[in-house]
Every structure is written in structure tokens, then in C-alpha cells.
Design an enzyme around this catalytic site. Sequence first.
Site, PDB file in Angstrom:
ATOM      1  N   SER A  61       0.789  -1.239   0.000  1.00 20.34           N
ATOM      2  CA  SER A  61       0.000   0.000   0.000  1.00 20.34           C
ATOM      3  C   SER A  61       0.820   1.287   0.000  1.00 20.34           C
ATOM      4  O   SER A  61       0.249   2.359  -0.192  1.00 20.34           O
ATOM      5  CB  SER A  61      -0.933   0.021   1.206  1.00 20.34           C
ATOM      6  OG  SER A  61      -2.111  -0.638   0.879  1.00 20.34           O
ATOM      7  N   LYS A  64       0.396   3.352  -2.909  1.00 16.46           N
ATOM      8  CA  LYS A  64      -0.782   4.233  -3.032  1.00 16.46           C
ATOM      9  C   LYS A  64      -0.372   5.709  -2.982  1.00 16.46           C
ATOM     10  O   LYS A  64      -1.041   6.565  -3.558  1.00 16.46           O
ATOM     11  CB  LYS A  64      -1.799   3.912  -1.923  1.00 16.46           C
ATOM     12  CG  LYS A  64      -2.442   2.523  -2.087  1.00 16.46           C
ATOM     13  CD  LYS A  64      -3.333   2.156  -0.918  1.00 16.46           C
ATOM     14  CE  LYS A  64      -4.233   0.961  -1.211  1.00 16.46           C
ATOM     15  NZ  LYS A  64      -3.839  -0.310  -0.691  1.00 16.46           N
ATOM     16  N   TYR A 189      -2.973  -2.165 -10.485  1.00 12.94           N
ATOM     17  CA  TYR A 189      -2.926  -2.073  -9.013  1.00 12.94           C
ATOM     18  C   TYR A 189      -2.101  -3.226  -8.433  1.00 12.94           C
ATOM     19  O   TYR A 189      -1.205  -3.009  -7.609  1.00 12.94           O
ATOM     20  CB  TYR A 189      -4.365  -2.089  -8.472  1.00 12.94           C
ATOM     21  CG  TYR A 189      -4.447  -2.184  -6.965  1.00 12.94           C
ATOM     22  CD1 TYR A 189      -4.217  -1.077  -6.158  1.00 12.94           C
ATOM     23  CD2 TYR A 189      -4.748  -3.399  -6.341  1.00 12.94           C
ATOM     24  CE1 TYR A 189      -4.281  -1.173  -4.764  1.00 12.94           C
ATOM     25  CE2 TYR A 189      -4.815  -3.497  -4.953  1.00 12.94           C
ATOM     26  CZ  TYR A 189      -4.576  -2.384  -4.179  1.00 12.94           C
ATOM     27  OH  TYR A 189      -4.623  -2.488  -2.809  1.00 12.94           O
ATOM     28  N   TYR A 241      -4.487   3.473   7.970  1.00  7.13           N
ATOM     29  CA  TYR A 241      -5.818   2.859   7.924  1.00  7.13           C
ATOM     30  C   TYR A 241      -6.664   3.302   9.116  1.00  7.13           C
ATOM     31  O   TYR A 241      -6.625   4.463   9.499  1.00  7.13           O
ATOM     32  CB  TYR A 241      -5.707   1.325   7.894  1.00  7.13           C
ATOM     33  CG  TYR A 241      -4.795   0.778   6.842  1.00  7.13           C
ATOM     34  CD1 TYR A 241      -5.006   1.058   5.501  1.00  7.13           C
ATOM     35  CD2 TYR A 241      -3.721  -0.033   7.172  1.00  7.13           C
ATOM     36  CE1 TYR A 241      -4.178   0.538   4.526  1.00  7.13           C
ATOM     37  CE2 TYR A 241      -2.885  -0.562   6.208  1.00  7.13           C
ATOM     38  CZ  TYR A 241      -3.125  -0.271   4.896  1.00  7.13           C
ATOM     39  OH  TYR A 241      -2.309  -0.780   3.947  1.00  7.13           O
ATOM     40  N   VAL A 259       0.963  -3.898   3.701  1.00  5.04           N
ATOM     41  CA  VAL A 259       0.887  -5.215   4.343  1.00  5.04           C
ATOM     42  C   VAL A 259       2.142  -6.067   4.120  1.00  5.04           C
ATOM     43  O   VAL A 259       2.244  -7.163   4.658  1.00  5.04           O
ATOM     44  CB  VAL A 259      -0.392  -6.012   3.937  1.00  5.04           C
ATOM     45  CG1 VAL A 259      -1.636  -5.311   4.435  1.00  5.04           C
ATOM     46  CG2 VAL A 259      -0.443  -6.259   2.443  1.00  5.04           C
TER      47      VAL A 259
HETATM   48  N1  GLU Z   1      -1.990  -5.439  -2.212  1.00  4.92           N
HETATM   49  C1  GLU Z   1      -2.655  -5.299  -0.951  1.00  4.92           C
HETATM   50  C2  GLU Z   1      -4.134  -5.505  -1.121  1.00  4.92           C
HETATM   51  O1  GLU Z   1      -4.662  -5.083  -2.086  1.00  4.92           O
HETATM   52  C3  GLU Z   1      -2.381  -3.949  -0.403  1.00  4.92           C
HETATM   53  C4  GLU Z   1      -2.973  -3.768   0.958  1.00  4.92           C
HETATM   54  C5  GLU Z   1      -2.073  -3.049   1.917  1.00  4.92           C
HETATM   55  O2  GLU Z   1      -0.862  -3.013   1.791  1.00  4.92           O
HETATM   56  O3  GLU Z   1      -2.642  -2.515   2.852  1.00  4.92           O
HETATM   57  O4  GLU Z   1      -4.784  -6.102  -0.325  1.00  4.92           O
END
Ligand code: GLU
Length: 305
Positions: A61, A64, A189, A241, A259
Site C-alpha cells: 500500500s 498508493k 494495481y 488505515y 501489508v
Molecule cells: N496489495 C494489498 C491488497 O490489495 C495492499 C494492501 C495493503 O498493503 O494494505 O490487499
Amino acid sequence: MKDLLETIVEKNRKWTKYGNIATYIPGLANSDADHLGVFICDIRGEEYFAGDYDVKFTIQSISKIVSFICALIDNDFQKLSKKISVEPTADGFNSIVNLETKNGHRPLNPMINAGAIATISMVNGLTPKEKFNRVYDFMKKVTNNNHIYINNNIYYSEKTTGDRNRALAYYMKSTGIIEENIEEILNVYFKLCSIEITCKDIAYMGAVLANDGILPMSGERIITKEISKIVKAVMTTCGMYDSSGKFAVKVGLPAKSGVGGGIMAVVPKKMGIGVLGPALDESGNSIAGIKVLEDLSKELDLSIF
Ligand code: GLU
């Protein structure tokens, strides 16, 4: 500084025993929960590091942030806000419920999965390949590293098991938030989440934001001051989050977790910090990584509040 980092890493190694590796992406199950590393790059380009700072892990993430920066460069904030807002969430990073019940169907923010997938649809590029390269090329710039690559094992693992993300994306297609081909956007993504980096790469990324958009090494401006400000604000309220509030109280820095166990933190006007600790708490944030940031923030009085 080096001694301080070493002391903090060793003191917090015990925390690597708590929490869990993110096994919902099967490829991540092989990560080593014992790893704990930290890398700092300050805005003059000075580097400090300790522990397992050179271990590779997938950016997840934290990508992002790069997609959000590109989307803000390619659209203005007003236009982007029609599709994705910048409000925090008290629900999990892959939650579906708010898409139906809140915010006129817009994802709450670009730091959760729904928002990030919608963000990618707003990045310049007529084909999925162009969109991927738009963000990938910018990621190389902002990490000051041309040698970052997709981990294909993790990518296929995400692609074959990413049904929750598929559900989010198809829901957003049904409400008109995304207009493009869903599988193509998801593929971009998944690829972006699967890029392998180290603590150093995310520390550089943080240093550019700390330096209001200017690369510490060359002095080149790659992000406007205005966009850096928006990104840091959204990191502060949404980057960890549904634990962003607690993190603001305990650490007090704009940050983004993934994650894969990485956290990228920004100390405005001072430095970028990258940490790695693959075992996660219930929100999906590195437990030992947060402990390291908490100690660093306390010792160096880094909280922005
Ligand atoms: N590739 C992970 C997902 O889509 C990213 C989530 C994350 O790092 O929080 O679930």
C-alpha cells in the site's frame, strides 16, 4: 544517530514476535517475521540505518502514495475529489461497506484499497501499460532508484486471490466511479503493490515529501509544494488505515503502511524514515515498525503536533 537507531532496533526486536504476517496474499506468507530494519534519509541527503534495512519486501500500500501523487499531477484536486474524497475511515483497508452507505459512493480516501484502485483509473495513460509505467517511472524517481522491479511471485499471488479488490472495483464500476476495464485497472494495481523495495527506497520517498517535493540529492523539484502538502495531510489522517488516530497520538508523523510490513514516515523539513517489520496488527500495520517509530519520535522529538 547510528547508535540511537541500533539501540532502538535491538530494544524493539521483541515486538517482531507479536502479530501476524499477511497470509491472505499467499505469496507474502514466506516473509520472515524476525526482520526489523530502519533507514533515515534527511533532506540534505545524509543517510543513517540499522537492523535489516537492506532486506527486500513488496511495497504494497505504500505504492498508493505514488499513485495519488501522479493522479494529483494529472488532474487537479477538485476533479479528483469528484471521484475520491480525503476523509478518514474507521473500517478496514479493504472494507466494502462505505462504498454503498457513505459519501455518494465515492471511496473515502486514496489510502485504502477502493480509493487506490479508483486513483489508478485517474492517472494519465491511454492503455493499462501506460498507466502502470506512469506510476512506476515516478516511483523510480521518488525512490532515487532505477532498479526496482515487480516480484512476479507476489504479483501472480495477488492477481489470483484478489477477489475482495475485484469486488470493490466492480462495485465502483456499477456506480460510475471507475469507467475503464476493471480487470485492466486491477492488474495495474496488483503490479504496483508487488514492486520490491527496501527501507532505503521508502526513506527517500519520505525525504522528498519532507523536502516539499524536491529530491534531496539533485535539488530537482518533482512534486509541487501544494501537492506535497495534500499528500502529507492525507497520510496523517488516513495513512495508517483505521489506526491513523492512534498513530497520530503516539508517533505524530504523516505515514503510510503496507501489508508487506513497510512503513514510510515523513518528518516535515527534516527527513524521511523507512521501516520494515513484516508481522502486522489487526489493522494491517507493522507492530515492531510502529514501536521503532514511536521511540524515534520520542527520542528526537519529531511529532508534528
Ligand atoms: N496489495 C494489498 C491488497 O490489495 C495492499 C494492501 C495493503 O498493503 O494494505 O490487499
